[in-house]
Scaffold this motif. Structure first.
Motif, PDB file in Angstrom:
ATOM      1  N   THR A   1      24.600 -25.174 -87.242  1.00 50.31           N
ATOM      2  CA  THR A   1      23.675 -25.736 -88.208  1.00 50.31           C
ATOM      3  C   THR A   1      23.040 -24.589 -88.994  1.00 50.31           C
ATOM      4  N   PRO A   2      22.438 -24.892 -90.123  1.00 50.47           N
ATOM      5  CA  PRO A   2      21.741 -23.832 -90.868  1.00 50.47           C
ATOM      6  C   PRO A   2      20.650 -23.151 -90.031  1.00 50.47           C
ATOM      7  N   GLU A   3      19.948 -23.914 -89.202  1.00 55.40           N
ATOM      8  CA  GLU A   3      18.900 -23.324 -88.354  1.00 55.40           C
ATOM      9  C   GLU A   3      19.506 -22.349 -87.337  1.00 55.40           C
ATOM     10  N   GLN A   4      20.601 -22.716 -86.728  1.00 52.44           N
ATOM     11  CA  GLN A   4      21.261 -21.817 -85.779  1.00 52.44           C
ATOM     12  C   GLN A   4      21.735 -20.550 -86.484  1.00 52.44           C
ATOM     13  N   THR A   5      22.331 -20.708 -87.650  1.00 51.31           N
ATOM     14  CA  THR A   5      22.815 -19.554 -88.411  1.00 51.31           C
ATOM     15  C   THR A   5      21.669 -18.607 -88.732  1.00 51.31           C
ATOM     16  N   ARG A   6      20.547 -19.160 -89.169  1.00 47.86           N
ATOM     17  CA  ARG A   6      19.372 -18.339 -89.500  1.00 47.86           C
ATOM     18  C   ARG A   6      18.881 -17.586 -88.263  1.00 47.86           C
ATOM     19  N   GLN A   7      18.744 -18.269 -87.134  1.00 49.08           N
ATOM     20  CA  GLN A   7      18.240 -17.636 -85.917  1.00 49.08           C
ATOM     21  C   GLN A   7      19.208 -16.572 -85.398  1.00 49.08           C
ATOM     22  N   ILE A   8      20.512 -16.852 -85.453  1.00 46.16           N
ATOM     23  CA  ILE A   8      21.514 -15.858 -85.033  1.00 46.16           C
ATOM     24  C   ILE A   8      21.406 -14.609 -85.900  1.00 46.16           C
ATOM     25  N   THR A   9      21.227 -14.790 -87.195  1.00 41.78           N
ATOM     26  CA  THR A   9      21.079 -13.653 -88.112  1.00 41.78           C
ATOM     27  C   THR A   9      19.863 -12.820 -87.737  1.00 41.78           C
ATOM     28  N   TYR A  10      18.730 -13.489 -87.484  1.00 43.28           N
ATOM     29  CA  TYR A  10      17.501 -12.769 -87.113  1.00 43.28           C
ATOM     30  C   TYR A  10      17.652 -12.036 -85.793  1.00 43.28           C
ATOM     31  N   ILE A  11      18.298 -12.673 -84.819  1.00 43.21           N
ATOM     32  CA  ILE A  11      18.491 -12.051 -83.503  1.00 43.21           C
ATOM     33  C   ILE A  11      19.361 -10.801 -83.637  1.00 43.21           C
ATOM     34  N   CYS A  12      20.481 -10.923 -84.343  1.00 42.82           N
ATOM     35  CA  CYS A  12      21.378  -9.772 -84.503  1.00 42.82           C
ATOM     36  C   CYS A  12      20.692  -8.659 -85.281  1.00 42.82           C
ATOM     37  N   ARG A  13      19.934  -9.005 -86.302  1.00 43.25           N
ATOM     38  CA  ARG A  13      19.213  -7.995 -87.072  1.00 43.25           C
ATOM     39  C   ARG A  13      18.225  -7.240 -86.193  1.00 43.25           C
ATOM     40  N   GLU A  14      17.492  -7.959 -85.342  1.00 49.49           N
ATOM     41  CA  GLU A  14      16.532  -7.299 -84.448  1.00 49.49           C
ATOM     42  C   GLU A  14      17.257  -6.393 -83.454  1.00 49.49           C
ATOM     43  N   ALA A  15      18.382  -6.860 -82.910  1.00 50.89           N
ATOM     44  CA  ALA A  15      19.144  -6.039 -81.968  1.00 50.89           C
ATOM     45  C   ALA A  15      19.634  -4.756 -82.639  1.00 50.89           C
ATOM     46  N   LEU A  16      20.138  -4.864 -83.856  1.00 47.26           N
ATOM     47  CA  LEU A  16      20.621  -3.680 -84.573  1.00 47.26           C
ATOM     48  C   LEU A  16      19.468  -2.739 -84.936  1.00 47.26           C
ATOM     49  N   ASN A  17      18.329  -3.297 -85.292  1.00 45.20           N
ATOM     50  CA  ASN A  17      17.152  -2.454 -85.544  1.00 45.20           C
ATOM     51  C   ASN A  17      16.751  -1.692 -84.293  1.00 45.20           C
ATOM     52  N   ASN A  18      16.782  -2.365 -83.137  1.00 48.76           N
ATOM     53  CA  ASN A  18      16.435  -1.700 -81.871  1.00 48.76           C
ATOM     54  C   ASN A  18      17.420  -0.582 -81.552  1.00 48.76           C
ATOM     55  N   ILE A  19      18.693  -0.825 -81.800  1.00 48.14           N
ATOM     56  CA  ILE A  19      19.696   0.219 -81.554  1.00 48.14           C
ATOM     57  C   ILE A  19      19.411   1.428 -82.433  1.00 48.14           C
ATOM     58  N   GLU A  20      19.138   1.174 -83.710  1.00 50.26           N
ATOM     59  CA  GLU A  20      18.868   2.279 -84.630  1.00 50.26           C
ATOM     60  C   GLU A  20      17.593   3.026 -84.246  1.00 50.26           C
ATOM     61  N   ARG A  21      16.559   2.289 -83.877  1.00 42.92           N
ATOM     62  CA  ARG A  21      15.254   2.886 -83.573  1.00 42.92           C
ATOM     63  C   ARG A  21      15.214   3.600 -82.223  1.00 42.92           C
ATOM     64  N   HIS A  22      15.851   2.998 -81.208  1.00 41.53           N
ATOM     65  CA  HIS A  22      15.654   3.486 -79.842  1.00 41.53           C
ATOM     66  C   HIS A  22      16.933   3.918 -79.129  1.00 41.53           C
ATOM     67  N   GLY A  23      18.089   3.477 -79.597  1.00 40.24           N
ATOM     68  CA  GLY A  23      19.318   3.604 -78.827  1.00 40.24           C
ATOM     69  C   GLY A  23      19.867   4.997 -78.630  1.00 40.24           C
ATOM     70  N   GLN A  24      19.706   5.869 -79.610  1.00 43.17           N
ATOM     71  CA  GLN A  24      20.275   7.210 -79.538  1.00 43.17           C
ATOM     72  C   GLN A  24      21.750   7.153 -79.132  1.00 43.17           C
ATOM     73  N   CYS A  25      22.492   6.283 -79.805  1.00 49.88           N
ATOM     74  CA  CYS A  25      23.894   6.100 -79.429  1.00 49.88           C
ATOM     75  C   CYS A  25      24.834   6.702 -80.457  1.00 49.88           C
ATOM     76  N   SER A  26      26.084   6.879 -80.044  1.00 52.26           N
ATOM     77  CA  SER A  26      27.119   7.352 -80.956  1.00 52.26           C
ATOM     78  C   SER A  26      28.064   6.211 -81.333  1.00 52.26           C
ATOM     79  N   GLN A  27      28.012   5.117 -80.567  1.00 54.71           N
ATOM     80  CA  GLN A  27      28.878   3.969 -80.847  1.00 54.71           C
ATOM     81  C   GLN A  27      28.134   2.683 -80.509  1.00 54.71           C
ATOM     82  N   MET A  28      28.460   1.639 -81.275  1.00 56.10           N
ATOM     83  CA  MET A  28      27.969   0.303 -80.959  1.00 56.10           C
ATOM     84  C   MET A  28      28.994  -0.681 -81.486  1.00 56.10           C
TER      85      MET A  28
END
Length: 118
Positions: A1-28
């Motif tokens: 549904t549009p609501e699920q799509t919106r929430q999935i987008t927000y969740i993935c965006r937050e996860a990627l922001n956390n990786i960039e901010r805190h992850g100190q990784c070379s791969q994801m």
């Protein structure tokens, strides 16, 4: 549904922001697994990781919000992490919303700001 799509987008965006901010990784990577009744999303990095037992809820709004958003669309949220071993966030999301949304408490903190006029 549009609501699920919106929430999935927000969740993935937050996860990627956390990786960039805190992850100190070379791969994801992000893995999408299309099942018959649900979508599984795994977001993994090879970064610094953290000790789940040492998390203080008040210091990790992003993780709490991801959990709340996942529950709001009838899904399940899990996180695996270890110091030096990277982090994996997994979402299991049904293709349709449940008939009745679960009761969810959303936490909101009022943040003040000042305007400086010159």
């Amino acid at each position: 549904t549009p609501e699920q799509t919106r929430q999935i987008t927000y969740i993935c965006r937050e996860a990627l922001n956390n990786i960039e901010r805190h992850g100190q990784c070379s791969q994801m990577f992000i893995e999408l697994v299309w099942g018959e009744a649900e979508l599984e999303i795994n977001i993994c990095d090879n970064g610094s990781g953290f000790d789940l037992g040492q998390l203080k809820q008040r210091d990790h709004y992003g993780l709490s919000i991801m959990q709340e958003r996942t529950a709001a669309v009838g899904g399940e949220f899990s996180i695996l992490s270890s110091i030096g071993g990277g982090t994996t966030i997994s979402l299991h999301l049904p293709y349709t919303l449940p008939a009745e949304k679960p009761d969810i408490l959303f936490s909101v903190e009022k943040v003040g700001h000042e305007t400086i006029n010159n």
